[in-house]
Design a protein around this motif. Structure first.
Motif, PDB file in Angstrom:
ATOM      1  N   UNK A   1       3.913  -3.743   1.915  1.00  0.00           N
ATOM      2  CA  UNK A   1       2.785  -4.228   1.433  1.00  0.00           C
ATOM      3  C   UNK A   1       1.610  -3.782   1.045  1.00  0.00           C
ATOM      4  N   UNK A   2       1.035  -3.187   1.699  1.00  0.00           N
ATOM      5  CA  UNK A   2      -0.360  -2.357   1.601  1.00  0.00           C
ATOM      6  C   UNK A   2      -0.271  -1.115   0.844  1.00  0.00           C
ATOM      7  N   UNK A   3       0.571  -0.737   1.032  1.00  0.00           N
ATOM      8  CA  UNK A   3       1.191   0.645   0.575  1.00  0.00           C
ATOM      9  C   UNK A   3       0.905   0.863  -1.042  1.00  0.00           C
ATOM     10  N   UNK A   4       1.530  -0.398  -1.514  1.00  0.00           N
ATOM     11  CA  UNK A   4       2.216  -0.595  -3.034  1.00  0.00           C
ATOM     12  C   UNK A   4       0.887  -1.396  -3.093  1.00  0.00           C
ATOM     13  N   UNK A   5      -0.016  -2.076  -2.096  1.00  0.00           N
ATOM     14  CA  UNK A   5      -1.130  -2.677  -3.099  1.00  0.00           C
ATOM     15  C   UNK A   5      -2.978  -1.281  -2.980  1.00  0.00           C
TER      16      UNK A   5
ATOM     17  N   UNK B   1      -3.755   5.418  -7.527  1.00  0.00           N
ATOM     18  CA  UNK B   1      -2.775   6.147  -6.636  1.00  0.00           C
ATOM     19  C   UNK B   1      -3.595   7.168  -6.398  1.00  0.00           C
ATOM     20  N   UNK B   2      -4.730   8.093  -7.299  1.00  0.00           N
ATOM     21  CA  UNK B   2      -5.264   8.459  -6.174  1.00  0.00           C
ATOM     22  C   UNK B   2      -5.306   9.575  -5.491  1.00  0.00           C
ATOM     23  N   UNK B   3      -5.533   8.275  -3.966  1.00  0.00           N
ATOM     24  CA  UNK B   3      -5.341   8.359  -2.539  1.00  0.00           C
ATOM     25  C   UNK B   3      -4.186   9.492  -2.232  1.00  0.00           C
ATOM     26  N   UNK B   4      -3.267   9.391  -3.396  1.00  0.00           N
ATOM     27  CA  UNK B   4      -2.132  10.080  -2.796  1.00  0.00           C
ATOM     28  C   UNK B   4      -2.067  11.242  -2.633  1.00  0.00           C
ATOM     29  N   UNK B   5      -2.947  11.640  -3.458  1.00  0.00           N
ATOM     30  CA  UNK B   5      -2.909  13.356  -3.010  1.00  0.00           C
ATOM     31  C   UNK B   5      -3.670  13.956  -2.039  1.00  0.00           C
TER      32      UNK B   5
ATOM     33  N   UNK C   1      -7.263  -1.598  10.562  1.00  0.00           N
ATOM     34  CA  UNK C   1      -5.931  -0.508  11.521  1.00  0.00           C
ATOM     35  C   UNK C   1      -5.955   0.428   9.965  1.00  0.00           C
ATOM     36  N   UNK C   2      -5.073   1.457   9.983  1.00  0.00           N
ATOM     37  CA  UNK C   2      -4.745   3.046   9.216  1.00  0.00           C
ATOM     38  C   UNK C   2      -3.088   2.475   9.265  1.00  0.00           C
ATOM     39  N   UNK C   3      -2.233   3.202   8.585  1.00  0.00           N
ATOM     40  CA  UNK C   3      -0.603   2.978   8.156  1.00  0.00           C
ATOM     41  C   UNK C   3      -0.028   4.053   9.181  1.00  0.00           C
ATOM     42  N   UNK C   4      -0.761   4.853   9.880  1.00  0.00           N
ATOM     43  CA  UNK C   4      -0.285   5.587  10.645  1.00  0.00           C
ATOM     44  C   UNK C   4      -0.387   5.238  12.231  1.00  0.00           C
ATOM     45  N   UNK C   5      -1.089   3.876  12.558  1.00  0.00           N
ATOM     46  CA  UNK C   5      -0.984   3.222  13.680  1.00  0.00           C
ATOM     47  C   UNK C   5       0.323   1.847  13.431  1.00  0.00           C
ATOM     48  N   UNK C   6       0.282   1.711  11.830  1.00  0.00           N
ATOM     49  CA  UNK C   6       1.110   0.803  11.982  1.00  0.00           C
ATOM     50  C   UNK C   6       2.509   1.424  12.682  1.00  0.00           C
ATOM     51  N   UNK C   7       2.838   2.470  11.969  1.00  0.00           N
ATOM     52  CA  UNK C   7       4.331   3.687  11.911  1.00  0.00           C
ATOM     53  C   UNK C   7       4.384   3.415  13.056  1.00  0.00           C
TER      54      UNK C   7
ATOM     55  N   UNK D   1      13.857   1.737   6.656  1.00  0.00           N
ATOM     56  CA  UNK D   1      12.690   0.506   6.145  1.00  0.00           C
ATOM     57  C   UNK D   1      11.741   0.514   5.590  1.00  0.00           C
ATOM     58  N   UNK D   2      10.799   1.740   5.988  1.00  0.00           N
ATOM     59  CA  UNK D   2       9.529   1.769   5.428  1.00  0.00           C
ATOM     60  C   UNK D   2       9.672   2.604   4.327  1.00  0.00           C
ATOM     61  N   UNK D   3       8.475   2.050   3.327  1.00  0.00           N
ATOM     62  CA  UNK D   3       8.266   2.720   2.272  1.00  0.00           C
ATOM     63  C   UNK D   3       7.229   3.108   2.145  1.00  0.00           C
ATOM     64  N   UNK D   4       6.706   4.836   1.401  1.00  0.00           N
ATOM     65  CA  UNK D   4       5.729   5.395   2.012  1.00  0.00           C
ATOM     66  C   UNK D   4       5.002   5.594   0.528  1.00  0.00           C
TER      67      UNK D   4
END
Length: 212
Positions: free
Chosen positions: A38-42, A48-52, A70-76, A116-119
């Protein structure tokens, strides 16, 4: 905005109550998979420029859960992969996991999280809303779907071309022997011989509409 109200609820959640609610690995799996996706999408739909700069995007502390940023890395890697070092193919644990991740991480790593994880990348699995009561069946379905779409197997040559995820997180899958068992379990390969394994290039193109 509805997403903002949910984000505020998650931010102000009591950590003791959250830990009590996430009392099993099934509940933790469903919760953290949904939070990550959800947070990747939000975030990327807004910026979208953050993805660079992907490394910075995944490591930045931009998600508030129970008073902790927290970060996405910490979740994963901290919670779902139980404090694995990100770049060790699953062979090394991090030496000093945070108190937050040791409190909320899974008791056992489930390799199916990688399907299941979508980055946000085009090569990522389809996004599904996970339910703790159905998580086992849902993860099996996600794994089967991803492998059937992403694995190329030539029975005549006994050659299998696999998603890069199998290389990046090799030990999560049990190494080469474990990978072959998984491919057979999900009927990707039928030959009793062990195929020669090769890994495909990951398509990092931003793609946010891969939702079931």
């Amino acid at each position: 905005m509805e997403s903002e109200s949910y984000a505020e609820i998650l931010k102000s959640a009591d950590p003791d109550e959250l830990e009590s609610e996430l009392s099993t690995d099934n509940k933790r799996l469903a919760f953290w998979l949904n939070i990550y996706n959800a947070y990747v999408q939000l975030v990327l739909r807004q910026k979208p420029e953050l993805y660079i700069r992907r490394s910075s995007f995944f490591s930045s502390k931009q998600i508030w859960i129970a008073g902790k940023r927290i970060s996405l890395d910490l979740i994963e890697h901290g919670i779902l992969r139980r404090s694995k070092f990100k770049y060790s193919m699953g062979y090394l644990n991090r030496f000093f996991p945070s108190a937050f991740e040791t409190r909320f991480r899974l008791k056992q790593v489930d390799y199916r999280i990688h399907f299941a994880l979508n980055c946000g990348a085009k090569s990522c699995p389809i996004i599904v809303a996970y339910d703790s009561d159905k998580i086992y069946e849902q993860l099996n379905a996600a794994t089967r779907d991803y492998l059937s779409n992403e694995v190329n197997y030539d029975a005549a040559l006994n050659y299998a071309e696999l998603p890069a995820l199998f290389l990046w997180f090799r030990n999560d899958f049990g190494g080469g022997d474990g990978i072959n068992k998984i491919l057979k379990r999900y009927s990707v390969i039928t030959n009793e011989r062990e195929p020669e394994l090769h890994y495909k290039k990951y398509d990092w193109s931003l793609y946010l509409d891969n939702i079931k």
